[in-house]
Design a protein around this motif. Structure first.
Motif, short mmCIF file in Angstrom:
data_model
loop_
_atom_site.label_atom_id
_atom_site.label_comp_id
_atom_site.label_asym_id
_atom_site.label_seq_id
_atom_site.Cartn_x
_atom_site.Cartn_y
_atom_site.Cartn_z
N LEU A 50 0.83 -1.20 0.00
CA LEU A 50 0.00 0.00 0.00
C LEU A 50 0.87 1.25 0.00
CD1 LEU A 50 -2.77 1.38 0.22
CD2 LEU A 50 -2.57 1.17 2.73
N ASP A 51 1.89 1.27 0.84
CA ASP A 51 2.81 2.40 0.88
C ASP A 51 3.46 2.63 -0.48
OD1 ASP A 51 2.63 3.36 3.51
OD2 ASP A 51 3.93 1.80 4.28
N ARG A 52 3.90 1.54 -1.07
CA ARG A 52 4.59 1.62 -2.36
C ARG A 52 3.66 2.16 -3.45
NH1 ARG A 52 5.08 -1.42 -6.89
NH2 ARG A 52 7.13 -1.43 -7.94
N ASP A 53 2.44 1.66 -3.50
CA ASP A 53 1.50 2.06 -4.55
C ASP A 53 1.14 3.54 -4.45
OD1 ASP A 53 1.53 -0.52 -5.47
OD2 ASP A 53 -0.35 -1.11 -4.52
N ARG A 196 4.30 15.71 2.85
CA ARG A 196 5.44 14.84 3.18
C ARG A 196 5.47 13.61 2.28
NH1 ARG A 196 9.20 17.42 5.06
NH2 ARG A 196 10.11 15.75 6.33
N ILE A 197 4.30 13.10 1.95
CA ILE A 197 4.23 11.96 1.01
C ILE A 197 4.60 12.43 -0.39
CG2 ILE A 197 2.76 10.14 0.07
CD1 ILE A 197 0.96 10.48 2.53
N TYR A 198 4.07 13.58 -0.77
CA TYR A 198 4.33 14.13 -2.10
C TYR A 198 5.82 14.40 -2.31
CZ TYR A 198 4.04 17.30 -6.10
OH TYR A 198 4.21 17.90 -7.33
N MET A 199 6.51 14.82 -1.26
CA MET A 199 7.94 15.10 -1.35
C MET A 199 8.78 13.83 -1.33
SD MET A 199 7.84 18.37 -1.58
CE MET A 199 9.54 18.89 -1.38
N PRO A 204 3.22 6.69 3.28
CA PRO A 204 1.88 7.13 3.70
C PRO A 204 1.51 6.70 5.11
CG PRO A 204 1.83 6.39 1.42
CD PRO A 204 3.20 6.07 1.94
N THR A 205 1.93 5.49 5.51
CA THR A 205 1.59 5.04 6.86
C THR A 205 2.35 5.82 7.93
OG1 THR A 205 3.19 3.23 6.49
CG2 THR A 205 0.84 2.71 6.28
N ASP A 206 3.51 6.39 7.59
CA ASP A 206 4.21 7.27 8.52
C ASP A 206 3.35 8.48 8.83
OD1 ASP A 206 6.42 5.60 8.31
OD2 ASP A 206 7.40 6.83 6.79
N VAL A 207 2.78 9.04 7.78
CA VAL A 207 1.95 10.23 7.92
C VAL A 207 0.67 9.91 8.68
CG1 VAL A 207 0.56 11.91 6.65
CG2 VAL A 207 2.89 11.37 5.89
N ALA A 208 0.04 8.78 8.35
CA ALA A 208 -1.19 8.38 9.05
C ALA A 208 -0.92 8.20 10.54
CB ALA A 208 -1.74 7.09 8.45
#
Length: 234
Positions: A50-53, A196-199, A204-208
């Motif tokens: 999921l993170d990778r996608d 942060r994900i965009y950069m 994504p799970t870090d941000v969540a």
């Protein structure tokens, strides 16, 4: 008619202090539970695909070094991500603390510093404990030095903007102003995490996890603030 019903609901909510406190406590407990579940999934590696996608979805096909969108959109991403940086959050905290000092609300200023200071310690401790590597799937568009999980920018943005938003909203006379202040606080929190994900500097799970941890801590501190307010300390 609908407006009168809405006003009556607001007045009833204000009278039911304990019920509101229970709702806030419920949100905090739910956030902690969701954070625990997410952390467990991350540790087990179940979120890897999921993170990778999601990370690849934000990159130009065939060129992983280029985030999607025109050059100015990428520049906006850098500007927005700075809103969760140490310098901006420290300056924001200082400005709002001085605002409450000028209002002679000394305990409110102290509460701000204690809430945000403890949040920094929790964020740093969590990063050191999990020590998750930063994404190596795409090039980073920002300089990073710490571990990845949870996202410090996302967590501290949630703590700072939500906590300050609540305190500022409390001194506003109209419900519309309170709603506006809290909407801005939530919007800033979400934008910082997405940036942060965009950069490419966080999964994504870090941000969540950062959102959940920061939101839970902000809610816990809000409960403490309500208790202190009822006793006349804030």
């Amino acid at each position: 008619m609908k407006y009168e019903i809405f006003l009556n609901l607001v007045r009833w909510t204000r009278r039911q202090v304990e019920i509101v406190s229970l709702v806030i406590l419920g949100i905090a407990v739910a956030s902690v539970w969701a954070l625990a579940e997410l952390t467990d999934e991350v540790v087990e590696g179940s979120t890897r695909n999921l993170d990778r996608d999601i990370l690849l979805l934000l990159r130009t096909p065939g060129d992983l070094s280029d985030p999607i969108g025109p050059w100015w959109f990428e520049e906006m991403g850098r500007d927005i991500t700075a809103l969760g940086g140490v310098a901006v959050l420290m300056l924001t905290t200082l400005v709002v603390s001085i605002f409450f000092l000028l209002l002679r609300r000394w305990t409110s200023a102290l509460y701000i510093l204690a809430t945000i200071g403890s949040g920094v310690l929790i964020s740093s401790g969590a990063k050191d404990f999990f020590d998750r590597p930063r994404p190596d799937l795409v090039p980073h568009d920002a300089i990073v030095h710490t571990a990845s999980f949870p996202s410090g920018h996302s967590m501290m943005a949630a703590i700072v903007y939500l906590s300050l938003g609540v305190l500022i909203a409390r001194v506003q006379p109209r419900f519309g102003l309170k709603l506006y202040v809290m909407s801005v606080a939530i919007m800033l929190t979400l934008l910082v995490g997405i940036s942060r994900i965009y950069m490419g500097v966080h999964w994504p799970t870090d941000v969540a996890a950062g959102w959940l941890a920061g939101g839970a801590w902000a809610m816990i501190c809000l409960i403490v603030a309500r208790i202190l307010a009822r006793r006349g300390y804030i």
